[in-house]
Design a protein around this motif. Structure first.
Motif, PDB file in Angstrom:
ATOM      1  N   SER A   1       0.824  -1.212   0.000  1.00  0.00           N
ATOM      2  CA  SER A   1       0.000   0.000   0.000  1.00  0.00           C
ATOM      3  C   SER A   1       0.857   1.260   0.000  1.00  0.00           C
ATOM      4  O   SER A   1       0.585   2.200  -0.752  1.00  0.00           O
ATOM      5  CB  SER A   1      -0.922   0.015   1.217  1.00  0.00           C
ATOM      6  N   LEU A   2       1.881   1.282   0.811  1.00  0.00           N
ATOM      7  CA  LEU A   2       2.750   2.456   0.882  1.00  0.00           C
ATOM      8  C   LEU A   2       3.544   2.633  -0.412  1.00  0.00           C
ATOM      9  O   LEU A   2       3.654   3.748  -0.934  1.00  0.00           O
ATOM     10  CB  LEU A   2       3.693   2.340   2.082  1.00  0.00           C
ATOM     11  N   GLY A   3       4.079   1.535  -0.937  1.00  0.00           N
ATOM     12  CA  GLY A   3       4.793   1.608  -2.202  1.00  0.00           C
ATOM     13  C   GLY A   3       3.888   2.041  -3.343  1.00  0.00           C
ATOM     14  O   GLY A   3       4.272   2.840  -4.202  1.00  0.00           O
ATOM     15  N   GLY A   4       2.672   1.520  -3.357  1.00  0.00           N
ATOM     16  CA  GLY A   4       1.707   1.920  -4.373  1.00  0.00           C
ATOM     17  C   GLY A   4       1.318   3.378  -4.253  1.00  0.00           C
ATOM     18  O   GLY A   4       1.147   4.065  -5.262  1.00  0.00           O
ATOM     19  N   TYR A   5       1.203   3.867  -3.035  1.00  0.00           N
ATOM     20  CA  TYR A   5       0.869   5.279  -2.830  1.00  0.00           C
ATOM     21  C   TYR A   5       1.980   6.187  -3.356  1.00  0.00           C
ATOM     22  O   TYR A   5       1.710   7.174  -4.040  1.00  0.00           O
ATOM     23  CB  TYR A   5       0.615   5.548  -1.341  1.00  0.00           C
TER      24      TYR A   5
ATOM     25  N   TYR B   1       1.918   6.067  -7.115  1.00  0.00           N
ATOM     26  CA  TYR B   1       0.769   6.819  -7.602  1.00  0.00           C
ATOM     27  C   TYR B   1       1.034   8.326  -7.553  1.00  0.00           C
ATOM     28  O   TYR B   1       0.763   9.051  -8.512  1.00  0.00           O
ATOM     29  CB  TYR B   1      -0.451   6.459  -6.758  1.00  0.00           C
ATOM     30  N   MET B   2       1.565   8.814  -6.435  1.00  0.00           N
ATOM     31  CA  MET B   2       1.831  10.242  -6.300  1.00  0.00           C
ATOM     32  C   MET B   2       2.917  10.707  -7.278  1.00  0.00           C
ATOM     33  O   MET B   2       2.818  11.796  -7.846  1.00  0.00           O
ATOM     34  CB  MET B   2       2.234  10.575  -4.863  1.00  0.00           C
ATOM     35  N   LYS B   3       3.938   9.888  -7.472  1.00  0.00           N
ATOM     36  CA  LYS B   3       4.987  10.254  -8.423  1.00  0.00           C
ATOM     37  C   LYS B   3       4.434  10.277  -9.843  1.00  0.00           C
ATOM     38  O   LYS B   3       4.790  11.147 -10.648  1.00  0.00           O
ATOM     39  CB  LYS B   3       6.163   9.289  -8.323  1.00  0.00           C
TER      40      LYS B   3
ATOM     41  N   ASN C   1      -0.479   1.639 -12.197  1.00  0.00           N
ATOM     42  CA  ASN C   1       0.435   0.749 -11.477  1.00  0.00           C
ATOM     43  C   ASN C   1       0.372   0.988  -9.973  1.00  0.00           C
ATOM     44  O   ASN C   1       0.317   0.041  -9.180  1.00  0.00           O
ATOM     45  CB  ASN C   1       1.863   0.944 -11.983  1.00  0.00           C
ATOM     46  N   GLY C   2       0.378   2.238  -9.569  1.00  0.00           N
ATOM     47  CA  GLY C   2       0.280   2.549  -8.148  1.00  0.00           C
ATOM     48  C   GLY C   2      -1.058   2.136  -7.560  1.00  0.00           C
ATOM     49  O   GLY C   2      -1.129   1.633  -6.442  1.00  0.00           O
TER      50      GLY C   2
ATOM     51  N   ILE D   1      -2.993  -0.317  -8.621  1.00  0.00           N
ATOM     52  CA  ILE D   1      -3.021  -1.778  -8.521  1.00  0.00           C
ATOM     53  C   ILE D   1      -2.229  -2.239  -7.305  1.00  0.00           C
ATOM     54  O   ILE D   1      -2.663  -3.132  -6.563  1.00  0.00           O
ATOM     55  CB  ILE D   1      -2.492  -2.426  -9.813  1.00  0.00           C
ATOM     56  N   LEU D   2      -1.086  -1.636  -7.085  1.00  0.00           N
ATOM     57  CA  LEU D   2      -0.265  -2.009  -5.929  1.00  0.00           C
ATOM     58  C   LEU D   2      -0.980  -1.684  -4.614  1.00  0.00           C
ATOM     59  O   LEU D   2      -0.938  -2.478  -3.663  1.00  0.00           O
ATOM     60  CB  LEU D   2       1.085  -1.309  -6.009  1.00  0.00           C
ATOM     61  N   MET D   3      -1.650  -0.536  -4.543  1.00  0.00           N
ATOM     62  CA  MET D   3      -2.437  -0.212  -3.345  1.00  0.00           C
ATOM     63  C   MET D   3      -3.583  -1.199  -3.172  1.00  0.00           C
ATOM     64  O   MET D   3      -3.914  -1.590  -2.046  1.00  0.00           O
ATOM     65  CB  MET D   3      -2.975   1.215  -3.433  1.00  0.00           C
ATOM     66  N   GLY D   4      -4.192  -1.629  -4.272  1.00  0.00           N
ATOM     67  CA  GLY D   4      -5.255  -2.631  -4.200  1.00  0.00           C
ATOM     68  C   GLY D   4      -4.761  -3.962  -3.686  1.00  0.00           C
ATOM     69  O   GLY D   4      -5.434  -4.630  -2.897  1.00  0.00           O
ATOM     70  N   ILE D   5      -3.569  -4.370  -4.131  1.00  0.00           N
ATOM     71  CA  ILE D   5      -2.981  -5.617  -3.637  1.00  0.00           C
ATOM     72  C   ILE D   5      -2.714  -5.516  -2.140  1.00  0.00           C
ATOM     73  O   ILE D   5      -2.970  -6.458  -1.377  1.00  0.00           O
ATOM     74  CB  ILE D   5      -1.696  -5.956  -4.418  1.00  0.00           C
ATOM     75  N   GLY D   6      -2.213  -4.371  -1.699  1.00  0.00           N
ATOM     76  CA  GLY D   6      -1.990  -4.166  -0.261  1.00  0.00           C
ATOM     77  C   GLY D   6      -3.284  -4.231   0.529  1.00  0.00           C
ATOM     78  O   GLY D   6      -3.345  -4.847   1.601  1.00  0.00           O
ATOM     79  N   ALA D   7      -4.337  -3.619  -0.003  1.00  0.00           N
ATOM     80  CA  ALA D   7      -5.636  -3.668   0.671  1.00  0.00           C
ATOM     81  C   ALA D   7      -6.174  -5.097   0.712  1.00  0.00           C
ATOM     82  O   ALA D   7      -6.755  -5.517   1.724  1.00  0.00           O
ATOM     83  CB  ALA D   7      -6.622  -2.747  -0.034  1.00  0.00           C
ATOM     84  N   LEU D   8      -5.979  -5.863  -0.357  1.00  0.00           N
ATOM     85  CA  LEU D   8      -6.429  -7.254  -0.364  1.00  0.00           C
ATOM     86  C   LEU D   8      -5.683  -8.091   0.673  1.00  0.00           C
ATOM     87  O   LEU D   8      -6.285  -8.961   1.324  1.00  0.00           O
ATOM     88  CB  LEU D   8      -6.257  -7.865  -1.753  1.00  0.00           C
ATOM     89  N   LEU D   9      -4.392  -7.839   0.834  1.00  0.00           N
ATOM     90  CA  LEU D   9      -3.633  -8.569   1.855  1.00  0.00           C
ATOM     91  C   LEU D   9      -4.141  -8.237   3.261  1.00  0.00           C
ATOM     92  O   LEU D   9      -4.258  -9.117   4.117  1.00  0.00           O
ATOM     93  CB  LEU D   9      -2.144  -8.259   1.736  1.00  0.00           C
ATOM     94  N   LEU D  10      -4.450  -6.970   3.508  1.00  0.00           N
ATOM     95  CA  LEU D  10      -4.984  -6.588   4.819  1.00  0.00           C
ATOM     96  C   LEU D  10      -6.382  -7.156   5.032  1.00  0.00           C
ATOM     97  O   LEU D  10      -6.732  -7.586   6.137  1.00  0.00           O
ATOM     98  CB  LEU D  10      -4.977  -5.073   4.964  1.00  0.00           C
ATOM     99  N   LEU D  11      -7.190  -7.190   3.981  1.00  0.00           N
ATOM    100  CA  LEU D  11      -8.524  -7.800   4.088  1.00  0.00           C
ATOM    101  C   LEU D  11      -8.434  -9.305   4.292  1.00  0.00           C
ATOM    102  O   LEU D  11      -9.270  -9.891   4.981  1.00  0.00           O
ATOM    103  CB  LEU D  11      -9.362  -7.473   2.854  1.00  0.00           C
ATOM    104  N   TYR D  12      -7.410  -9.943   3.715  1.00  0.00           N
ATOM    105  CA  TYR D  12      -7.207 -11.369   3.948  1.00  0.00           C
ATOM    106  C   TYR D  12      -6.903 -11.632   5.420  1.00  0.00           C
ATOM    107  O   TYR D  12      -7.384 -12.622   5.988  1.00  0.00           O
ATOM    108  CB  TYR D  12      -6.069 -11.896   3.068  1.00  0.00           C
TER     109      TYR D  12
END
Length: 137
Positions: free
Chosen positions: A51-55, A58-60, A70-71, A73-84
């Protein structure tokens, strides 16, 4: 004054440790499940990192008028891991206890992740025998 700050941090870490032990004793006795475990730790820290890397990505991309997907998608993957992690905890306990203790668990994991990252950096610095750099004008 610095000693008081260090003692306060150490006391807070000790209270966090006692909270971790108490949560694990409670869930092991009531649900036969260790709530603070390595699987949820790794998925939570992976979720935070993604999530932090994706953020940052995304900002860059926003600043450079580049592709922001890309950012996101990476934030979405982080959110999915936390939801898991939340799903795994609720699956082994009930809904209310799982939700409340997952919030407590994420606070513990966030503190542990930051402390772990600092310790890893200090270990690398000690391993390479880094010397201080002096600037002479």
């Amino acid at each position: 004054m610095l000693i008081l700050k260090i003692l306060a941090v150490l006391a807070a870490l000790y209270l966090l440790y006692l909270l971790t032990i108490g949560v694990n004793k409670f869930t092991l006795k009531r649900y036969n499940y260790l709530f603070i475990n390595t699987l949820t730790l790794s998925t939570s820290l992976g979720g935070y990192a993604a999530s932090l890397g994706g953020y940052f990505w995304y900002m860059k991309a926003l600043q450079n008028h580049a592709d922001i997907l890309n950012g996101q998608i990476l934030m979405g993957i982080g959110a999915l891991l936390l939801l898991y992690t939340l799903y795994k905890n609720i699956m082994h306990t009930d809904e209310i206890i799982g939700l409340v203790l997952t919030v407590v668990q994420q606070v513990i994991y966030l503190v542990a992740g930051v402390i772990g990252l600092i310790l890893i950096c200090l270990t690398f610095l000690a391993y390479i025998e880094a010397k201080p750099v002096y600037r002479i004008n």
